[in-house]
Design an enzyme around this catalytic site. Sequence first.
Site, PDB file in Angstrom:
ATOM      1  CG  ASP A  48     -18.244  32.562 -12.147  1.00 48.01           C
ATOM      2  OD1 ASP A  48     -19.024  31.830 -12.672  1.00 48.01           O
ATOM      3  OD2 ASP A  48     -17.351  32.599 -12.895  1.00 48.01           O
ATOM      4  CD  GLU A  76     -22.524  31.964 -10.593  1.00 43.44           C
ATOM      5  OE1 GLU A  76     -21.910  31.189 -11.457  1.00 43.44           O
ATOM      6  OE2 GLU A  76     -22.586  33.393 -10.768  1.00 43.44           O
TER       7      GLU A  76
END
EC number: 3.1.26.3
Length: 223
Positions: A42, A114
Amino acid sequence: MQLEKLQKKLGHQFTNLDYLKQALTHRSAAAFNNERLEFLGDSILNFAIGKALYEKFPKSNEGELSRMRATLVKEQTLAVVARQVELGDYLKLGAGELKSGGFRRESILSDCVEALIAAIYLDAGIDVALARVYQWYQELLEQIKPGEAQKDPKTRLQEFLQGHRLKLPEYEVIEIKGDAHNQSFRVSCKVETLTDVVFGQGTSRRKAEQHAAQQAIEKLKIK
């Protein structure tokens, strides 16, 4: 052979396949899962997209850049990226998630993207990880541009109502279903000028409210 096929789609041949296997493992399947990788990925994704937008739009202010980045890193967009490489076919899920169609769920797909970014970073370094992000996002980065459409639905609805001197919308959680790790929220949204209450659903209260706000925007025909 399956992982070989996925690596070709991703554009990266792993030196350490354990990183790839971990990135594909949902928490419902094993204790050694992709949650930590998701956390790292992320951060890398936000940096990568932020850098690309900063360089592409030298005249855009901080607010415009933030809204465009939010559009590109949100769950729905990441799920689009995941579907481009048919990521759902390679996920390792627990029996419950598999039975409920977890391989199609946007939240699971987006988390896995991610995690894959982090896995590539750990396997080959930041330059390779950034290159893969830009490869996956090439078309999306070409299409994005500053403007009102980048604002999230709740912001757009609130600004519309304030501009017309109307009361702000009222959101209320009316139902929460599922276990703690797999909840579904249903939210109502009351808007002064709408005769009917609109509803939204999502894997968090925030997402459900955004979905409800989008329904209101469509009913009000806000451009």
